[in-house]
Design an enzyme around this catalytic site. Structure first.
Site, PDB file in Angstrom:
ATOM      1  CE  LYS A 279      -3.843  -1.950   2.727  1.00  0.00           C
ATOM      2  NZ  LYS A 279      -4.956  -1.661   1.811  1.00  0.00           N
ATOM      3  NE  ARG A 353     -11.055  -9.796  -2.177  1.00  0.00           N
ATOM      4  CZ  ARG A 353     -11.359  -8.845  -3.054  1.00  0.00           C
ATOM      5  NH1 ARG A 353     -11.652  -9.163  -4.302  1.00  0.00           N
ATOM      6  NH2 ARG A 353     -11.375  -7.580  -2.697  1.00  0.00           N
TER       7      ARG A 353
END
Length: 499
Positions: A279, A353
């Site tokens: 990130k 996920r």
């Protein structure tokens, strides 16, 4: 603060402060009228002088009001009477408590629960008043060497009502409100805790502590346990971290075990760097909040355990850090999930996920009635819904409607997005059964589509709380959402069983 409900006349209340409402442009509520009458019109004269006009969120503290038995009278602006909805009521209660904390009052009686709110009963107003009051005093200063600012003086709060008939139901709502507020505080504390403290091991310890407090069953799976179960997807995320991953199961059995449970699955990424798909540095510190789904599960189970709700609820928390490193999973790697489905990892920053899918498969062993997963899953949800509503997706229309009703009742908004098969096309992979991302378009939906591949054996809903679990900027901190929504959903389920 200690709370109580009392039926009585506002003008006869003793103590440090009595709070009453004023509608715009200066109309007194019934309780305020009673205070004004005993004061010989003193309050009305204050309003006519223009010092207080009832504007929403405004407050005015009056001392030594003639004829009254209390030290202060707090006037709380409600806005226009016909426009008082959920938000206006909650804002008025918050304004009242902010004003009270600025005084030296150690006790207060509030006559605000009698204020008419569109489509809301006394029980709702009492519960929300308690939740808002507790939010007004929340501070997280555990890691500071010195606390900033003086603590509020207010210690005792009485919610006054002029209706004896509503007293019993209000007392039950008071207990529910306190339990929800405590659950929210637990979720906030876990979210706000620095990530070098709040590790997967720490989350597991907190679950065990909750189990001891409320006599629940806690199970913590270690890496070797997850390897035996074939949780290759979850463990792929953990490979770059030196902190050991955990899978936590917390079991609340409020009914006979033959009753199928509701399973809550909370994403527990205690810090998310993005892994190899790193990130940007800006605001990366806020990635400590990537475990707020897990925190909300612990907060909700704590709340329902306090209330002793007659239903069965299981909390499952897959938890790990997502870190870069020499052993970290790489874009292009293919892993095998517990379900046997293979996953091509195109972006290691779509890790939530990956841990949730194995937890959702693990949930099958409880033969659940319903499964709800809660996750700070996609930035796309923030773009779609901002910081007001959580995203809701489900494979069952009735379950989605039930959750939306609970969100409305809890003043914890959610908005349903579609889960159509058309979106599944974006998850196709040339090298595995499924890819872990589907591109920028419809990112929240394709993330839920990914999860839906692992939920075909039960009714399931997904809550994306990326925009609602915490606030940035000056008010940076965890919000405790969606503990109110989840708890209200379970209260509704328990009420149905009691009929």
């Amino acid at each position: 603060m200690k709370f109580s409900i009392k039926n009585g006349n506002p003008e006869k209340q003793r103590g440090a402060c009595v709070a009453v409402g004023v509608f715009a442009p200066g109309k007194l509520t019934e309780a305020a009228e009673a205070m004004d009458k005993i004061a010989g019109g003193y309050i009305g004269s204050i309003l006519r002088s223009g010092d207080m006009k009832g504007k929403a969120g405004s407050t005015l503290v009056l001392h030594n009001v003639p004829g009254t038995l209390c030290e202060r009278v707090l006037l709380v602006g409600l806005g226009k009477e016909q426009e008082i909805n959920d938000k206006a009521y909650r804002d008025a209660v918050l304004a009242a408590f902010k004003a009270l904390h600025e005084t030296g009052a150690t006790d207060a009686t509030l006559f605000l629960t009698d204020v008419p709110v569109k489509e809301r009963d006394a029980a709702w107003k009492v519960s929300q008043a308690v939740i808002v009051a507790m939010e007004s005093i929340y501070r997280f200063d555990r890691l500071k060497s010195k606390t900033e600012g003086a603590k509020p003086h207010l210690r005792k709060v009485t919610l006054g009502t002029t209706s004896r008939a509503e007293l019993a139901v209000s007392e039950e709502s008071l207990r529910q409100g306190l339990a929800i507020a405590d659950g929210m505080n637990l979720a906030k504390n876990l979210g706000n805790l620095a990530p070098n403290f709040c590790t997967p091991t720490y989350l597991a310890e907190q679950a065990v502590s909750i189990a001891r407090t409320y006599k629940l069953k806690a199970t913590v799976l270690e890496q070797k346990d997850m390897e035996k179960l074939g949780m290759g997807s979850l463990l792929a995320v953990a490979r770059g971290s030196r902190q050991p991953a955990k899978l936590i199961a917390l079991e609340y059995w409020g009914q006979a075990k033959k009753e199928k449970p509701v399973v809550l699955v909370g994403k527990g990424i205690t810090f998310d760097t993005g892994g190899i798909s790193l990130k940007p540095a800006a605001e990366m510190d806020e990635m400590k909040y990537d475990m707020c789904g897990a925190a909300s599960v612990l907060g909700t189970i704590s709340a329902i355990a306090q209330m002793r709700l007659p239903l069965n609820v299981i909390g499952i928390i897959p938890t790990t850090e997502n870190m870069p490193g020499g052993n970290a999973t790489k874009p292009g790697d293919v892993v095998t999930s517990m379900s046997g489905q293979t996953i091509e990892i195109l972006n290691t920053d779509a890790e939530g996920r990956l841990i949730l899918c194995d937890a959702l498969t693990y949930a099958e062993r409880y033969e659940p009635d319903t499964v709800i997963d809660i996750a700070t899953l996609t930035g796309a949800c923030v773009i779609a819904l901002g910081h007001v509503a959580s995203g809701l997706l489900s494979n069952d229309d009735k379950l989605a409607e039930e959750l939306l009703r609970a969100s409305g009742r809890a003043a914890d908004p959610a908005w349903r997005l579609p889960l159509w098969d058309d979106y599944q096309e974006q998850l196709k992979s040339n090298f595995a059964d499924i890819a872990n991302i589907g591109g920028r378009a419809g990112g929240t939906i394709t993330a839920a589509c990914f999860l839906s591949r692992f939920t075909r054996k039960y009714r399931w809903a997904h809550l994306d709380i990326a925009g609602t679990a915490w606030k940035s900027g000056k008010e940076k901190g965890a919000t405790g959402r969606p503990v109110p929504l989840l708890t209200q959903f379970l209260i509704g389920r328990a009420a149905k069983k009691g009929r």
